[in-house]
Design a protein around this motif. Structure first.
Motif, PDB file in Angstrom:
ATOM      1  N   LEU A 233      26.393  35.990  51.683  1.00 33.85           N
ATOM      2  CA  LEU A 233      26.405  37.390  51.261  1.00 33.85           C
ATOM      3  C   LEU A 233      25.195  38.152  51.801  1.00 33.85           C
ATOM      4  O   LEU A 233      25.307  39.309  52.218  1.00 33.85           O
ATOM      5  CB  LEU A 233      26.435  37.476  49.736  1.00 33.85           C
ATOM      6  CG  LEU A 233      27.790  37.218  49.062  1.00 33.85           C
ATOM      7  CD1 LEU A 233      27.629  37.121  47.551  1.00 33.85           C
ATOM      8  CD2 LEU A 233      28.792  38.319  49.413  1.00 33.85           C
ATOM      9  N   VAL A 250      32.480  35.115  45.154  1.00 35.57           N
ATOM     10  CA  VAL A 250      32.190  36.548  45.151  1.00 35.57           C
ATOM     11  C   VAL A 250      31.889  37.011  43.731  1.00 35.57           C
ATOM     12  O   VAL A 250      30.945  37.769  43.480  1.00 35.57           O
ATOM     13  CB  VAL A 250      33.371  37.340  45.751  1.00 35.57           C
ATOM     14  CG1 VAL A 250      33.137  38.840  45.620  1.00 35.57           C
ATOM     15  CG2 VAL A 250      33.575  36.962  47.220  1.00 35.57           C
ATOM     16  N   VAL A 255      26.995  40.904  45.111  1.00 35.68           N
ATOM     17  CA  VAL A 255      27.525  41.600  46.285  1.00 35.68           C
ATOM     18  C   VAL A 255      26.656  42.828  46.537  1.00 35.68           C
ATOM     19  O   VAL A 255      26.650  43.766  45.736  1.00 35.68           O
ATOM     20  CB  VAL A 255      28.991  42.015  46.067  1.00 35.68           C
ATOM     21  CG1 VAL A 255      29.523  42.746  47.297  1.00 35.68           C
ATOM     22  CG2 VAL A 255      29.847  40.803  45.760  1.00 35.68           C
TER      23      VAL A 255
END
Length: 304
Positions: A233, A250, A255
């Motif tokens: 990420l 995720v 994020v």
């Protein structure tokens, strides 16, 4: 009059499924074997139990009597199984050693530690991050771990070895993670010209990226390699490439702003499984309790 409990169970399955062919899938028998059991039941009872119609099989009045008896037997057997399971009423206790990779550790195991302390105070859950799967498997074989969480690209799941058993936890979608100011794909074909962050060869992500390359019919351009999805990420956020990541990674990661996450049909899924030793004495009562709690917790996750 002798009435076979097995055959009235077959009759009940035909009634529930709506026909002989559908019941054969339910019972994993051939349609001819189902029909033979029904004929034998009619012979031993002396009555017709099914009327076959263009839309399926319908119970006769006698068939309804027998199917209701089969339902009562089924309910009694279910109650008996529950009673047998409760005979060993001792609460699970002891230490259970669980090895896991980072994604499952964050999303599944850490919340479980808290709930197990409440539900099973006699259990001590010891969690260890396992970076190298091969060493984790070796430790499981040697008895240094009781349970080991594994990830698989579900298009190519390997069979568990002898004296081991794999318990599926969940299937989750692969997602495309898009760097800031890069175009977001709307179809798989849009991914051909992207530069990708590859994952270490032993990971399910690397397998999934190789499979995607085969689906697209062309080699994918890769520039960097990572192992941990948090690192992936970070790389994406710095514009170093697109990435293929499982949904759980995720959700449990951070994020960064500007990074887009896209779900596309055809990307496939990652499967999480728990492997344990399967012998006369294993898994232990304590390990089974942890395994059951893991399955329940994974089943309660809302993915997609």
């Amino acid at each position: 009059m002798e009435i076979s409990a097995h055959r009235i169970g077959v009759l009940l399955a035909v009634h529930r499924a709506g026909g002989v062919v559908a019941a054969s899938d339910l019972l994993r028998l051939t349609p001819s074997a189902i029909s033979q059991q029904i004929k034998l039941l009619e012979r031993e009872t002396g009555v017709r139990v099914l009327d076959r119609t263009p839309t399926g099989a319908v119970l006769t009045e006698a068939g309804r009597v027998l199917a209701e008896a089969a339902e009562r037997i089924e309910a009694e057997l279910t109650a008996a199984r529950r009673s047998l399971a409760s005979i060993d009423s001792s609460a699970p206790s002891g230490t259970v050693l669980v090895g896991s990779f980072a994604t499952a550790l964050r999303a599944l195991l850490l919340p479980l530690v808290v709930s197990l302390e409440v539900d099973h105070p006699g259990l001590e859950l010891v969690v260890e991050e396992v970076v190298d799967e091969r060493s984790g498997l070796a430790r499981l074989r040697r008895g240094e771990l009781d349970l080991l969480l594994l990830e698989r690209d579900s298009h190519d799941p390997p069979a568990s070895p002898q004296a081991m058993n794999d318990v599926p936890l969940l299937d989750e979608s692969w997602l495309v993670v898009v760097p800031p100011e890069h175009p977001s794909p709307s179809t798989l074909a849009d991914l051909v010209r992207a530069t990708w962050i590859d994952l270490e060869a032993s990971t399910a992500g690397s397998t999934a990226l190789t499979r995607l390359s085969r689906q697209l019919g062309t080699p994918l351009s890769t520039r960097h390699v990572a192992y941990d999805y948090d690192v992936v990420l970070a790389m994406v956020s710095h514009g170093m490439g697109y990435a293929l990541m499982p949904e759980l990674a995720v959700r449990s990661g951070f994020v960064p702003d500007g990074v887009d996450v896209v779900r596309l049909p055809g990307l496939g899924t990652r499967q999480l499984v728990v492997r344990h030793r399967a012998t006369r004495s294993e898994p232990s009562h304590a390990a089974r309790a942890v395994l059951g709690a893991l399955v329940d917790h994974a089943g309660a996750l809302e993915l997609g």
